[in-house]
Enzyme design. Structure first.
Site, PDB file in Angstrom:
ATOM      1  N   TYR A 280      51.166  39.441  32.337  1.00 51.38           N
ATOM      2  CA  TYR A 280      52.165  38.560  31.745  1.00 51.38           C
ATOM      3  C   TYR A 280      52.383  38.774  30.249  1.00 51.38           C
ATOM      4  CZ  TYR A 280      54.938  34.459  30.761  1.00 51.38           C
ATOM      5  OH  TYR A 280      55.948  33.634  30.357  1.00 51.38           O
TER       6      TYR A 280
ATOM      7  N   TYR B 215      41.292  47.367  36.770  1.00 55.19           N
ATOM      8  CA  TYR B 215      42.265  47.182  37.854  1.00 55.19           C
ATOM      9  C   TYR B 215      43.660  47.362  37.260  1.00 55.19           C
ATOM     10  CZ  TYR B 215      44.709  44.811  41.749  1.00 55.19           C
ATOM     11  OH  TYR B 215      45.544  44.498  42.794  1.00 55.19           O
TER      12      TYR B 215
ATOM     13  N   LYS C 173      40.270  50.430  39.870  1.00 51.54           N
ATOM     14  CA  LYS C 173      41.014  50.125  41.095  1.00 51.54           C
ATOM     15  C   LYS C 173      42.459  50.440  40.783  1.00 51.54           C
ATOM     16  CE  LYS C 173      42.424  46.374  44.177  1.00 51.54           C
ATOM     17  NZ  LYS C 173      42.524  44.913  44.365  1.00 51.54           N
TER      18      LYS C 173
ATOM     19  N   ARG D  28      52.250  43.843  39.441  1.00 52.53           N
ATOM     20  CA  ARG D  28      51.928  42.424  39.251  1.00 52.53           C
ATOM     21  C   ARG D  28      51.817  42.076  37.765  1.00 52.53           C
ATOM     22  NH1 ARG D  28      49.822  39.495  43.612  1.00 52.53           N
ATOM     23  NH2 ARG D  28      49.508  40.738  45.494  1.00 52.53           N
TER      24      ARG D  28
ATOM     25  N   ILE E 143      39.537  49.259  47.465  1.00 53.57           N
ATOM     26  CA  ILE E 143      39.361  47.808  47.467  1.00 53.57           C
ATOM     27  C   ILE E 143      40.579  47.285  48.198  1.00 53.57           C
ATOM     28  CG2 ILE E 143      39.227  45.733  46.043  1.00 53.57           C
ATOM     29  CD1 ILE E 143      37.722  47.418  43.952  1.00 53.57           C
TER      30      ILE E 143
ATOM     31  N   THR F 230      42.444  39.210  43.191  1.00 57.07           N
ATOM     32  CA  THR F 230      43.804  38.709  43.385  1.00 57.07           C
ATOM     33  C   THR F 230      43.947  38.083  44.763  1.00 57.07           C
ATOM     34  OG1 THR F 230      44.502  40.594  42.074  1.00 57.07           O
ATOM     35  CG2 THR F 230      46.222  39.369  43.211  1.00 57.07           C
ATOM     36  N   THR F 231      43.438  38.787  45.771  1.00 55.53           N
ATOM     37  CA  THR F 231      43.540  38.265  47.126  1.00 55.53           C
ATOM     38  C   THR F 231      42.742  36.972  47.267  1.00 55.53           C
ATOM     39  OG1 THR F 231      43.510  40.594  47.749  1.00 55.53           O
ATOM     40  CG2 THR F 231      43.461  39.011  49.543  1.00 55.53           C
TER      41      THR F 231
END
Lengths: 296, 296, 296, 296
Positions: free
Chosen positions: C108, C134, C162, C139, C203, C46-47
Site C-alpha cells: 500500500y 515475500y 517467496k 497485492r 508456499i 496472507t491466506t
C-alpha cells in the site's frame, strides 16, 4: 497549407455484394457524413480496412470521394508498416487530390523510436501534402514517445497526430512543447478530454452515426459550456462502447448495415458480430438519438 | 506429413549493398544455421522482415533456401493481416517447395476470435502444406484464446502454434486439450519453460548465434537433466536480452553484421541500434560462447 | 540454521462460530497438512488473513501450531507494511518458537527500492530467525527489483524469497546471481516452472487439498521425470484456477468448509463466494482426486 | 450534512527529531494549507503515512488539526484493510470532531467486490459522519467496479469517492448513474480532466505546494475558461511528476523539508529520495512558482 477539418470520420469502405469496392456508395456515405456535421472524412484508414485494399482500390476511393466532397477535407489513409510502400501511397494520394495523408506508426515490426522517426521523415519528404501521424500502440505493438512526436513535429509538413494511446499526460507534454501542432483524438471516448485540453479535433469511428452530437460537444467545449459538453460526452461513451463491442471496424460496419446502408460484408479477417453480440449493440443504440433513425 | 524440426531459426533476410535481397547470402546463412544445430529455418518470418519484401522476393528466398538445405526443414513465413493475400502466399510457398507455412494472427486489424479462426481456416484450406499458427499479441494487438487455438487445431493441416504470448498457463490448457498439437516457443526466454512442459520446439531469434547451446538445452530437457538445462537457460537469457535490446530484428541484424555476416542494412522502418546501444549488446555477447567467434 | 521445508501450505486461520480464533482446529488442520505431504506450514500469512488478526492471536497460533507439529517447519507470517510493527512481530514469532518468519514487501505505501531494503534489513537484524521475503506486486502495488532481492540476500539470515511476481526471467536472474538463496514459488501455477528452473519449493494455497500431488510433482521434477511432472502440473492448474475463482483466501476457505473442515466464516472484508461461484468451484474440484474426499 | 470542501490536501504527518508525531507542526502546516487556497485537509491519509501511526497518534492529529482549522474541512483518514479496525477508527474520528472520514478499498487482501461492499457498509453504518471512499487499485491490488461504487453510493452517508484508478471512462459511468455523488480526483494529473467532466474536487498531494494554482485551475474550469485552465494543467503536470519521482509520500516529504518545513524524517519503510533524485526534483520545482518560495 489549408486548414484541415476538426471533426473527421474514419469512414468504412463499402463493398458490393460481389466484394468489389463500391465507389458510388462511398461517395454517398461521405456526402451523408459531411451533411451530418463532419468537416470531412479519412478514406482507407483503419476503419476503412486499409490493409485489405489494393493500391488501385485506394486510389479510386480517394479520388472519387474528393470529387464528391469538393471543399470538405479528404484525408487519405496512406500508411503501412513498409516505408517504401507508404511513400508510394503518399504519392498516389497526392495525385488523387487528397487534402492530407494519415500515416500510422509501423505496426507489427516494432521499430525503434529512431526507426519510427526515419519512417515518417521519409514519407513526409516524399509528398507536399500535409501529413498526420497516427499513434495507436494498442494495434501497433509500440507507441511513439513524446520525444519522437516532437521530432516529427519539426518536419515541415507534419501537421498533427491522431492520438489513440489513451495517455493524456503524454499528450499534455506534446501540447506544451509544440503548441501549433494539431492533435486529433483517435479514441472516441477520449474526444471530450482531449478537446478540453486544447486538442484540435477527432478522427472518429462513431461520427458515422453521431456526428451531430459530436459537433455539438465540440462547440460546447470551444464555447466553455462544460456542463453541456460533459453531458453529451457521458451519453456518447455508451455509444462508443457499443460500437466497439466486437472490435472495429467489425461493429460499426454491422451497425451501418442495420441502419440501412448497403456497404456489404467485410473482407476477411474482419467478420461481423454474431447475432447475440449484434443484438446487444443495437439494443444500446436504440437508447440514443442517432443521426440516422434506427429501425425498430 | 513429414515431421517438422524442433529447433528452427527465424532467419534474417540478407540484402546486398544496393538493398536487393541477397540470395546467395541467404543460402549461406541457412546452411550455417543447420550446421550449427538447427533442424531448419523459417524464411521471411517477422525476423526476416516479411512485410518489407515483395511476393517475388519471398518466392525466391523460399525456393533457393529449400534447394540449399535439401532435407532440413524450411518454413515459409506466408502470413499477413490480409486473408486473401495470405492465401496467395501460401500457394506460392507450396510451389516454392517449402515444407510448411507459418501464418501469424492478423495484426493491426484486431479481428474478433471468429475472424481469426476464419482467417486461418481459409489459409489452411488453400494449401496442402502443414500450417503453423503464430500467436504474438505483443506485436499483433490481439491474441488467440485457448478456444480459438483449439478450434484451429482441428483443421487437418494445422499442425502447431508458434506461441509468443508469454502466458504459460494458457499453453498448459492448449497442451492438455490437444496433446498431439505441436507448440514451438516463440520467445527465446520461454524456450526452457515451454520445453519442460512438453512443447515440441522453438522458432528462435537467438539460434542465429547460439543454436549449439539451444540444442544442448533441448537435449538436456528431453533427457531429464534439468540442472544442466536450467544452467544453460539462465545463461541464454542474457544473450536473449542483449539480442532484443533495440527490438527485433534490428538488434540481431546488427549482431550478425558485427560477427562478420554481410547481410546489409535493414529496410525502413527497421534501423540498426545506434553506437551506444550496439556497444552494450556486443559487450554482453562477448561474455558468452557463441556459435560464431565474436571479434574483439 | 536448520533446513526449512520445501513444500509449505500457507494455512487458513480457523475461527469458531463466534469468530474467535479456533486454536484446536488450527492444530488439527496443520497436522492434517503435514500428514498429507507438506513439510510444514506458514501460519498467519496472507491466506491466514494476517491483517485481520491481533498480535495476541498470531502469537497463540504460532505457538500452538509449533507445539503440535514438533519437527515440521512452522513459518510465522510476521510481515506488515509498518517496519516497527513487523519487528515487534518478528520478536514475538521467535519467542513463540517459529522456525522462520515470512515478511512481505510493504504493501500500500509503495516504498522505493531503498525503503524496501531498509525495511527488510531492520526486520532481519531484529531476529535470529531465518527470514523469507515475500514478493507479490499484484497485492502490494510494487515489486522488488532483482537488485533489491540480491541486496537483501546478503543479509545473513535472509534465506530466501517467496516469489509471486509471475516473472520467470526475473527469478532466473536472481538464481544466477545468488545460487544458495532459496526460492519458494508463491503462485501455485508457477510451481512447476520455478521448480524446473531450480527453485527450492513452494508456499502454496492449493496444498491444503492437493499436497500429495504437489509432492509427487516435486519428486518427479527432482528426479528428472518431466513428462510425469508436467502431466500433474497441467491437472493442478485447473485446481488452482478453481481455488482462486473468487480470490484468495475467500475461495480456499469456502472449499475447506465444503470438504467438512469447521473453520468458520472469514472476517471482513473477506467474504466467501456466493452460491453460483461456489458451485462452479466445487464442480471443477469434483473432477480431481483431492487429499480429502469431496462430498457429492 | 455540511458541504465538504472541493480542494483538500492529503497532508503529510510531521514528526519531531525524535520521531514522535509533531502536533504543533501539524497545526501550522494545516493552517498554511488553508491559507494558500485549500478548503481543508485530509489528515492521516496515505500521504500522512496512516499505516505507520498508532490509533492514539491518529486521534491526536485529527483532534488538534480540527481545533486549529475550525470551519475548514478536516477529513480523517480512517480506513485500513481490516473492517473491524476501520470501524474503531471511524468512531474515534467522530469523537475527535472530524468532518468526514476517508476509507480506502481494503488493500493487500484482494477482497471480492462483495467483500469491498460489505466493508464499506459496515464502516458507514458505524458512524454518523460522511464517508468518502478511496479507490486506488495501483496501491490496493484491486479496484471497485462501477457497480460496487454505485451500490456504496446508495448507503446514506457515503457521500463520494476519491478516485485514483486513472480510468476516466469508469468515472463517467459513475457520474452518469449517480449525479449527486461527489468525485474527488485522487491523482493530481487527473484533476483537470475529472473537473472538466464535472467532478467535485480533488484530494491532492501537490496542493501542499501549488494550492493557489490548483484553486485558479478549479475556478477557471468552473467558469468555463478552458484555455486558461488547460495551461495551468499542463504546467502542473510537471510539478506532479516531480513530486512523485521517488514515490509518495517519500518525495513530497523531501520537498517540504527542502522548502523549510521541519516535518522530520519519515518512518520506515518510507525513506526520502537520495541526493541525485532529490536534486532532479528540486531542479524541476525551481522552474515553477510555488506557494512557498524555493530556496536557491
Amino acid at each position: 497549407m489549408a486548414e484541415l477539418g476538426r471533426l473527421l470520420t474514419a469512414m468504412v469502405t463499402p463493398y458490393t455484394d460481389e466484394g468489389a469496392v463500391n465507389l458510388p456508395m462511398a461517395r454517398e456515405l461521405a456526402r451523408m457524413l459531411v451533411e451530418n456535421g463532419n468537416d470531412g472524412v479519412v478514406v482507407t484508414g483503419t476503419t476503412g480496412e486499409a490493409p485489405l485494399l489494393s493500391d488501385d482500390e485506394k486510389y479510386a476511393l480517394w479520388s472519387e470521394v474528393k470529387q464528391e466532397l469538393g471543399g470538405a477535407t479528404v484525408v487519405a489513409g496512406a500508411g503501412t508498416n513498409d516505408t517504401r510502400h507508404s511513400i508510394h501511397l503518399a504519392k498516389l494520394a497526392e495525385r488523387a487530390g487528397a487534402d492530407a495523408i494519415l500515416a500510422v506508426v509501423p505496426y507489427y515490426l516494432k521499430p525503434s523510436q529512431e526507426g519510427i522517426y526515419q519512417h515518417f521523415r521519409a514519407i513526409a519528404e516524399s509528398t507536399s501534402l500535409p501529413v498526420i501521424l497516427y499513434n495507436v500502440p494498442g494495434r501497433v505493438g509500440v507507441g511513439m514517445t513524446v520525444e519522437t512526436i516532437l521530432r516529427c513535429a519539426e518536419l515541415p509538413n507534419v501537421v498533427g497526430n491522431k492520438e489513440a494511446n489513451g495517455d493524456l499526460r503524454h499528450t499534455a507534454a506534446v501540447m506544451e512543447a509544440a503548441p501549433g501542432f494539431k492533435i486529433w483524438s483517435g479514441n472516441d471516448n477520449d474526444n471530450f478530454h482531449l478537446w478540453c485540453m486544447g486538442a484540435w479535433g477527432a478522427i472518429s469511428v462513431t461520427a458515422h452515426i453521431v456526428a451531430r452530437q459530436q459537433r455539438a460537444m465540440l462547440e460546447a467545449v470551444l464555447g466553455g459550456r462544460l456542463a453541456e459538453a460533459a453531458a453529451i460526452h457521458r451519453a456518447l461513451c455508451r455509444v462508443t462502447d457499443a460500437c466497439f463491442l466486437n472490435g472495429s471496424p467489425s461493429t460499426i460496419r454491422y451497425v451501418l448495415r442495420q441502419l440501412g446502408f448497403a456497404i456489404g460484408a467485410p473482407r476477411l479477417p474482419v467478420v461481423e458480430p454474431d447475432e447475440a453480440v449484434g443484438a446487444k449493440v443495437m439494443a444500446e443504440l436504440r437508447r440514443h438519438r442517432l443521426d440516422v433513425p434506427v429501425p425498430a
